[in-house]
Structure formats: structure tokens, C-alpha cells
Design a protein around this motif. Structure first.
Motif, PDB file in Angstrom:
ATOM      1  N   SER A  80       0.818  -1.214   0.000  1.00 60.48           N
ATOM      2  CA  SER A  80       0.000   0.000   0.000  1.00 60.48           C
ATOM      3  C   SER A  80       0.852   1.264   0.000  1.00 60.48           C
ATOM      4  N   HIS A  81       0.158   2.396  -0.228  1.00 61.36           N
ATOM      5  CA  HIS A  81       0.817   3.684  -0.119  1.00 61.36           C
ATOM      6  C   HIS A  81       0.400   4.426   1.140  1.00 61.36           C
ATOM      7  N   VAL A  82      -0.275   3.752   2.052  1.00 61.98           N
ATOM      8  CA  VAL A  82      -0.610   4.374   3.329  1.00 61.98           C
ATOM      9  C   VAL A  82       0.287   3.831   4.432  1.00 61.98           C
ATOM     10  N   ASP A  83       0.829   2.655   4.259  1.00 59.40           N
ATOM     11  CA  ASP A  83       1.726   2.035   5.226  1.00 59.40           C
ATOM     12  C   ASP A  83       3.101   1.850   4.600  1.00 59.40           C
ATOM     13  N   TYR A  84       4.094   1.591   5.449  1.00 64.05           N
ATOM     14  CA  TYR A  84       5.377   1.130   4.942  1.00 64.05           C
ATOM     15  C   TYR A  84       5.126  -0.023   3.967  1.00 64.05           C
ATOM     16  N   PRO A  85       5.770  -0.056   2.778  1.00 68.30           N
ATOM     17  CA  PRO A  85       6.909   0.763   2.350  1.00 68.30           C
ATOM     18  C   PRO A  85       6.561   1.932   1.427  1.00 68.30           C
ATOM     19  N   HIS A  86       5.269   2.287   1.256  1.00 67.40           N
ATOM     20  CA  HIS A  86       4.896   3.512   0.527  1.00 67.40           C
ATOM     21  C   HIS A  86       5.375   3.518  -0.918  1.00 67.40           C
ATOM     22  N   HIS A  87       5.168   2.435  -1.649  1.00 67.30           N
ATOM     23  CA  HIS A  87       5.640   2.367  -3.025  1.00 67.30           C
ATOM     24  C   HIS A  87       4.499   2.212  -4.024  1.00 67.30           C
ATOM     25  N   ALA A  88       4.726   2.722  -5.230  1.00 70.33           N
ATOM     26  CA  ALA A  88       3.952   2.360  -6.415  1.00 70.33           C
ATOM     27  C   ALA A  88       4.841   1.452  -7.261  1.00 70.33           C
ATOM     28  N   ARG A  89       4.272   0.883  -8.336  1.00 71.75           N
ATOM     29  CA  ARG A  89       5.090   0.055  -9.243  1.00 71.75           C
ATOM     30  C   ARG A  89       5.081   0.652 -10.643  1.00 71.75           C
ATOM     31  N   LEU A  90       6.254   0.722 -11.226  1.00 74.39           N
ATOM     32  CA  LEU A  90       6.414   1.017 -12.645  1.00 74.39           C
ATOM     33  C   LEU A  90       6.515  -0.325 -13.359  1.00 74.39           C
ATOM     34  N   ILE A  91       5.578  -0.598 -14.252  1.00 75.94           N
ATOM     35  CA  ILE A  91       5.482  -1.910 -14.886  1.00 75.94           C
ATOM     36  C   ILE A  91       5.751  -1.770 -16.383  1.00 75.94           C
ATOM     37  N   GLU A  92       6.662  -2.612 -16.886  1.00 77.63           N
ATOM     38  CA  GLU A  92       7.026  -2.589 -18.301  1.00 77.63           C
ATOM     39  C   GLU A  92       6.882  -3.998 -18.872  1.00 77.63           C
ATOM     40  N   LEU A  93       6.425  -4.081 -20.105  1.00 71.39           N
ATOM     41  CA  LEU A  93       6.232  -5.355 -20.788  1.00 71.39           C
ATOM     42  C   LEU A  93       7.050  -5.360 -22.065  1.00 71.39           C
ATOM     43  N   THR A  94       7.814  -6.443 -22.280  1.00 71.82           N
ATOM     44  CA  THR A  94       8.615  -6.567 -23.491  1.00 71.82           C
ATOM     45  C   THR A  94       8.440  -7.948 -24.109  1.00 71.82           C
ATOM     46  N   ASP A  95       8.543  -8.007 -25.432  1.00 68.49           N
ATOM     47  CA  ASP A  95       8.624  -9.271 -26.164  1.00 68.49           C
ATOM     48  C   ASP A  95      10.104  -9.550 -26.365  1.00 68.49           C
ATOM     49  N   THR A  98       8.882  -5.161 -12.947  1.00 72.32           N
ATOM     50  CA  THR A  98       8.097  -4.554 -11.873  1.00 72.32           C
ATOM     51  C   THR A  98       9.040  -3.762 -10.966  1.00 72.32           C
ATOM     52  N   THR A  99       9.178  -2.484 -11.230  1.00 69.33           N
ATOM     53  CA  THR A  99      10.134  -1.638 -10.515  1.00 69.33           C
ATOM     54  C   THR A  99       9.390  -0.723  -9.547  1.00 69.33           C
ATOM     55  N   LEU A 100       9.770  -0.744  -8.286  1.00 65.81           N
ATOM     56  CA  LEU A 100       9.094   0.067  -7.284  1.00 65.81           C
ATOM     57  C   LEU A 100       9.525   1.526  -7.373  1.00 65.81           C
ATOM     58  N   VAL A 101       8.557   2.411  -7.113  1.00 66.43           N
ATOM     59  CA  VAL A 101       8.763   3.853  -7.221  1.00 66.43           C
ATOM     60  C   VAL A 101       8.263   4.512  -5.948  1.00 66.43           C
ATOM     61  N   GLU A 102       9.055   5.446  -5.401  1.00 65.72           N
ATOM     62  CA  GLU A 102       8.640   6.204  -4.234  1.00 65.72           C
ATOM     63  C   GLU A 102       7.996   7.525  -4.661  1.00 65.72           C
ATOM     64  N   SER A 103       7.403   8.217  -3.717  1.00 63.63           N
ATOM     65  CA  SER A 103       6.849   9.537  -4.009  1.00 63.63           C
ATOM     66  C   SER A 103       7.988  10.537  -4.189  1.00 63.63           C
ATOM     67  N   ALA A 104       7.630  11.742  -4.605  1.00 60.76           N
ATOM     68  CA  ALA A 104       8.617  12.790  -4.837  1.00 60.76           C
ATOM     69  C   ALA A 104       9.105  13.426  -3.538  1.00 60.76           C
ATOM     70  N   ALA A 105       8.543  13.074  -2.409  1.00 61.62           N
ATOM     71  CA  ALA A 105       8.930  13.694  -1.140  1.00 61.62           C
ATOM     72  C   ALA A 105      10.378  13.354  -0.796  1.00 61.62           C
ATOM     73  N   PRO A 106      11.149  14.310  -0.312  1.00 58.17           N
ATOM     74  CA  PRO A 106      12.534  14.014   0.107  1.00 58.17           C
ATOM     75  C   PRO A 106      12.555  12.957   1.195  1.00 58.17           C
ATOM     76  N   HIS A 107      13.596  12.130   1.177  1.00 57.24           N
ATOM     77  CA  HIS A 107      13.740  11.125   2.223  1.00 57.24           C
ATOM     78  C   HIS A 107      13.939  11.784   3.587  1.00 57.24           C
ATOM     79  N   HIS A 108      14.672  12.873   3.622  1.00 64.02           N
ATOM     80  CA  HIS A 108      15.000  13.520   4.885  1.00 64.02           C
ATOM     81  C   HIS A 108      13.908  14.502   5.289  1.00 64.02           C
ATOM     82  N   THR A 109      13.410  14.391   6.513  1.00 71.00           N
ATOM     83  CA  THR A 109      12.493  15.385   7.047  1.00 71.00           C
ATOM     84  C   THR A 109      13.301  16.503   7.714  1.00 71.00           C
TER      85      THR A 109
END
Length: 614
Positions: A520-535, A545-556
Motif C-alpha cells: 500500500s501507499h498508506v503504510d510502509y513501504p509507501h511504493h507504487a510500481r512502474l510496470i514494463e512489458l517486453t517481447d 516490476t520496478t518500485l517507485v517512491e513519491s517525490a517527497a525528500p527522504h530527509h524530514t
């Protein structure tokens, strides 16, 4: 907490999160990991991946777009030292490797030089945009364990906006160089099935101004300024609440910042929608008959141990489709509940409301109007459809929700038959239920991707109290159906809040496919997936299936004083990573029970398909 205890706690927490919109009460009778998660399996060996497109583009790739920044390069991690107590700050850590998964087909040597890119898109799942002041929420379950309430939930809108910003900034996919063509949300877009949350979600995705506040427009009226030490009070310097005792910081102005207007740029690419149980039912599991409580003026934040236990038992059994137990608790304790400002915008959404809102041109954004749904869907209140992913690639979005109070999933008979017809119409060959080859003359053969909210272990045959005359079909039946069509590549879903990729091997390699379950994106680890298909040009296709984080900086901010939209999005991630029991169980910044193993994150999933097997 470590080892088996940590994994068990994570599973229990997830179970009641799925059931009630609040995280799990520990020690509930009948709690079982098997209902939601596949059994733990040995992780595949990490094979050195073939050279990525960034090193050598495939000959058939279009002109290169800028490389997408993903978790292949860097990931958010917890730092080594605590702020106070067990609270730890975020740091940037190394990326995760690409793991080649070869359980279903042998990866061919040199395939990186033969690949033809077919599709690239992004999956969002389980955003859970939450109106935390809604009177129908059941935060009181926290009396049964610290992990039964999320401290970060007031920041869901800020976190979702940062995710949209990241997708807008993506260049080409790391394995195809194709820019993402669309985003698919796989359900639980909202948390409480309310009209205002649905408006927030549609605005986050399509663009516009959002005020994540309900009730009194001048004040917050929820758990976090209630005076109850059960909840984190970020703005109260005097109350030593449960969360401050375990290290969560004092942040003056937090609630004011969390409820002020924020503007989403909206996705710059089309997006499609799949419905989840929280989109269809209040709390993801409650009866639609509770609308009067949702729009009312009494918010219950504390109950007796007996009442909390009774409600937890009802959630665990799933045998209270009319939510009589919760209704009785809310009624019996009304006098002791907090008085809040009633708000009609919290009304519960019917399926018709949900579809009509998607079809509203005001929410069209980058398109398409309806985001997969059409007037035909609205007329029949059917929340399933098919759409063109790319040339010769078909997407099928199915509705796995119950329409009466339950968090598990299933398919009805009509939808299962529709799914079979849709698969057959786009398959040049298939097999019947007995394994006999069936040829479909004249059908167009397409690579097929199926999307749903529920993953296969969470789909059961439990009767739906809203459709008692309709037999229900579980995950095993869906797997069997998909396995009859050799051109099914993957079933992509959410619901579990865990990253898990499962191979489904059938009688022959050509009848196998992957199930991609994303956290999910409400709990750890807060990821979306970038999905690509190839022949791959050798009788196989690869799904990346590559995980993507939000644009927020890691450091608070060092002193927690950045309460801008960007600062709140960073804090959203950091507080989520410090959930009770989670920070203590992480090794190297990763809690594999939720983030999954290496092969569940950034992976190349090889499966039979393509011209050589036609």
C-alpha cells in the motif's frame, strides 16, 4: 520484536487494517495469516540482470527518454540512531537490485538485445485517502494494541499528491525507455467510502485544490486533539501520550497544516480506476446502512474493553454483514462520544455514486472520461471493464468486492462468465476446464493483463448478503480460469499491503502467469510500481516490476518545522516507517514481511509468450 514474532505481528496488523480501516488489535481469536498472505516461500536467487536499457538500448526502442529515477537507484531507509525512544529518522539508502525470476520460463541469453518494448505504465494501490475526523471510524480499537491506529493518516492527501508529482517527473522506464502511458489504481483509493474522500481522490488524480478537512472548517475534531493519551497529540506539549512515550515528536502546528488546502497538479497521463473494498464499503467491511452515523455529530474514541473485544470478534469472524455489533456499540456509547460538527459530505457512496463521480467531466483530468468506466457501467452498476493497454496488449479490470459488509473478495457468476468471454475474444487458443485445447477462430491474440483489488488468497466463496442468490467464486477459481488462456501474462492487484510476486504454473509453461501483489501507499513501504512489458523475441515475454517512491525528500526537517506540503509528505513516510513494532523489526532498513523479499520488489518476470509460441 524480531524474527517470527515480527512477521506475525505484521500479519495481524494487516488483517484488521483490511477489515476496519484501523490497524489490528493484537490477540484477537481466530486471526490467521493464511487468509491474506501466501505462505512464505524461499526467495529466488538473485541472478545478475542482463544489461539494462540505460547501458545499451534495445535495437527496437524508440529514441531514449530521460531515465526514470526509481528504487533501482536509491531507497528511503530508517537511519541507525533514534530521535527519542524508538523513533528513527529517514535517510537515503542504496537501491534494490533487479532480480530475474525464472520459475515459469528460462531467460534467454541476449534477450536484452532482441527486446521489443510493448507497454509501460504505473500501478497505484491502497492510497486510503482518509477523512480522519469521520464519526464512523473505529480508532477505539487501539485500546487493544498500539498498532491498531495509524499516526500518519492525517497526511494521506499530501502523500498522494507527492506520488502524483513523482509520476509526472518520470522519464522513460529503466528497461524499455518508454514513458508511462497511464496509471492504474487497484483499489482502496479512499478509506471510509465517503463522498468527500472520493472527491479528494478524483482531485488528486485529475488536478485541483483540496482542503483535507471536514466538519468545523476552523478546527480539527478528531483523535489527535481529543485529550486521550491513546493517540498521538503532535501539538500538545503537556500530554505524554502513548506515541510520544515511544518517541514520536512534538510538532506545533501539525494539525493546522494537515487540514489546510493543498493543490494537486493532477496526473499528466491518463489514469484508470479499479474498485476496492474501502471504496465500496465504509471502513472496507461495514454495512452501507450506517450512513446516519457517518454524517452525524458523535465521534466515539474510547470504549470499554468488552465493547472493543466484541467488535474485534465481529471483524475477525466476518459474520456480521449488517454491522449490528458496531451499531449497538455506537448507540450505547453515544453519550460519552465526542461532539463534532455534522457534515453531509461524509455520506456513504453507493456504487452508482462512485461510477457517476468517475464519469463527471469535471474529473476527467488527462482522461479518459470515466477512467475506464462508461455509461453502460453506470446503467448496470457494473464496476468491471476492459481497455487497450497498448498495441496488442489488453487490460481487464475486475470488481472483486462484496457489496455487503465484508473485507474479503470474490467474483459473482455473471462477472466470471464475462471475464471468460473477454479472455476468449482476445485469445487465438484456449483450454477448457478439463484441459482440452479449444481454438477460437478469428480471435485477435493479445497479451493480457488482469487488474483487481483483492489478491488470490483473500478471495473466498463467502455468500454476499447483498446478492444472496448469486454463488461467489474464489481466488483459486480465478487462477484456474486465467490459466486456460496462454496469452495471460499477469494478474496485478493490491489489498494485502504487502509486496509479493507469485508464479502460477499450470500444465504447460504456455499456460502459466505471474500474480503481482503490491503493497500500500498508506503504510510502509509507501511504493507504487512502474510496470514494463517486453517481447524478448525468443518465445518469451518479460514483465518488469520496478518500485517507485513519491517525490517527497527522504530527509524530514531537522526540527520537524517544515510543514509545507512537501515537508508533510516527507513526514508522512517517516511516521509510517516508525509504526509500532515495525522500526524495531527492520534489518538494513527493510522489513521483508511487508516490503517483500528481493524478488518481490524490482523483478524481471519471464513467462512463455510472443511469436515463437503462437
Amino acid at each position: 520484536m524480531a524474527g517470527t514474532e515480527a512477521v506475525s505481528a505484521a500479519v495481524n496488523r494487516r488483517r484488521f487494517l483490511l477489515a476496519s480501516g484501523a490497524t489490528a488489535a493484537a490477540g484477537v481469536a481466530g486471526t490467521s495469516a493464511g487468509a491474506f498472505l501466501p505462505r512464505q516461500r524461499q526467495q529466488p536467487a538473485v541472478e545478475p540482470a542482463a544489461r539494462t536499457v540505460a547501458q545499451r538500448p534495445p535495437r527496437s526502442a524508440p529514441r531514449a527518454a530521460p531515465y526514470a529515477l526509481t528504487t533501482l537507484e536509491t531507497t528511503a531507509r530508517l537511519g541507525g540512531s533514534a530521535h527519542t525512544g524508538t523513533y528513527r529518522r529517514m535517510v537515503s539508502g542504496p537501491g534494490w537490485p533487479l532480480v530475474v525470476r525464472k520459475e515459469l520460463a528460462t531467460p534467454g541469453a541476449g534477450r536484452q538485445d532482441r527486446r521489443t518494448p510493448l507497454a509501460c505504465f504505473v500501478q497505484f494501490t491502497d492510497l486510503h485517502l482518509a477523512d480522519v475526523q469521520n464519526p464512523l471510524r473505529t480508532e477505539f480499537l487501539r485500546s487493544r494494541g498500539a498498532s491498531s491506529w495509524r499516526a500518519q493518516e492525517a497526511l494521506t492527501v499530501a502523500g498522494a499528491v507527492a506520488l502524483v508529482e513523482q509520476v509526472n517527473a518520470l522519464g522513460g522506464g529503466p528497461n524499455t525507455r518508454l514513458r508511462p502511458a497511464f496509471v492504474m489504481t487497484t483499489g482502496d483509493n479512499v478509506d471510509n467510502n465517503s463522498a468527500i474522500e472520493l472527491e479528494w481522490f478524483l482531485t488528486v488524480m485529475s488536478g485541483g485544490r483540496i482542503t483535507p478537512n471536514t466538519g468545523d472548517p476552523r478546527a480539527y475534531e478528531g483523535a489527535q486533539n481529543s485529550g486521550l493519551p491513546l493517540y498521538w497529540h503532535p501539538g500538545d506539549p503537556h500530554l505524554r501520550d502513548l506515541d510520544k512515550r515511544r518517541g514520536l515528536p512534538l510538532i506545533p502546528g501539525f494539525l493546522e497544516a494537515a487540514t489546510r488546502p493543498i493543490t494537486s497538479p493532477g496526473l499528466r497521463i491518463p489514469w484508470y480506476s479499479t474498485v476496492g473494498n474501502h471504496d465500496d464499503l465504509p471502513g472496507g467491511c461495514l454495512s452501507p446502512a450506517l450512513n446516519d452515523f457517518a454524517v452525524g455529530s458523535r465521534k466515539l474514541l474510547s470504549v470499554s474493553a468488552a465493547d472493543a473485544a466484541a467488535y474485534a470478534k465481529a471483524l475477525g469472524s466476518g459474520d456480521d454483514p449488517k454491522s449490528e455489533v458496531l451499531k449497538a456499540i455506537l448507540t450505547r456509547n453515544a453519550a460519552s462520544a465526542r461532539t463534532v460538527t455534522a457534515d453531509e459530505r461524509r455520506r456513504l457512496c453507493t456504487p452508482h455514486d462512485y461510477l457517476a463521480a468517475h464519469l463527471d467531466p469535471a474529473h476527467a483530468g488527462a482522461g479518459p472520461v470515466g477512467h475506464g468506466y462508461t455509461q453502460d457501467n453506470l446503467d448496470g452498476e457494473r464496476m468491471y471493464y476492459s481497455f487497450k493497454v497498448a498495441e496488442n496488449v489488453l487490460g481487464i479490470s475486475i470488481d472483486t468486492t462484496y457489496r455487503s459488509g465484508h473485507y474479503e473478495g470474490s467474483l459473482g457468476g455473471d462477472q466470471l462468465r464475462w471475464l471468460e468471454r473477454t479472455l476468449a475474444a482476445h485469445s487465438s487458443r484456449s483450454y477448457d476446464a478439463d484441459g482440452r485445447l479449444v481454438r477460437n477462430t478469428g480471435a485477435d491474440d493479445a497479451h493480457i493483463l488482469v487488474f483487481s483489488h483483492h489478491h488470490s488468497p483473500s478471495m473466498t466463496r463467502r455468500p454476499d448478503a447483498a446478492r444472496t442468490d448469486e454463488p461467489r467464486h474464489d481466488g483459486a477459481e480465478v487462477i484456474a480460469l486465467l490459466g486456460r488462456f496462454p496469452n495471460v501474462v499477469a494478474w496485478i492487484n493490491g489489498h494485502s499491503h504487502v509486496n509479493r510476486i507469485t508464479p502460477h504454473a499450470h500444465v504447460t509453461p504456455a499456460r502459466s502467469f505471474w500474480e503481482v501483489n503490491t503493497a500500500s501507499h498508506v503504510d510502509y513501504p509507501h511504493h507504487a510500481r512502474l510496470i514494463e512489458l517486453t517481447d524478448n523475441g525468443d518465445g518469451t515475454v518479460s514483465l518488469f516490476t520496478t518500485l517507485v517512491e513519491s517525490a517527497a525528500p527522504h530527509h524530514t526537517a531537522r526540527d520537524f518545522d517544515d510543514l509545507s506540503a512537501v515537508g508533510l509528505a516527507s513526514l508522512y513516510r517517516e511516521v509510517a516507517y516508525n509504526a509500532p513494532g515495525l522500526a524495531e523489526s527492520m534489518k538494513g532498513g527493510v522489513q521483508e514481511g511487508w516490503a517483500g523479499g528481493a524478488g518481490d520488489r524490482n523483478a524481471e518476470l519471464v513467462v512463455a509468450g510472443g511469436p515463437a509460441t503462437a
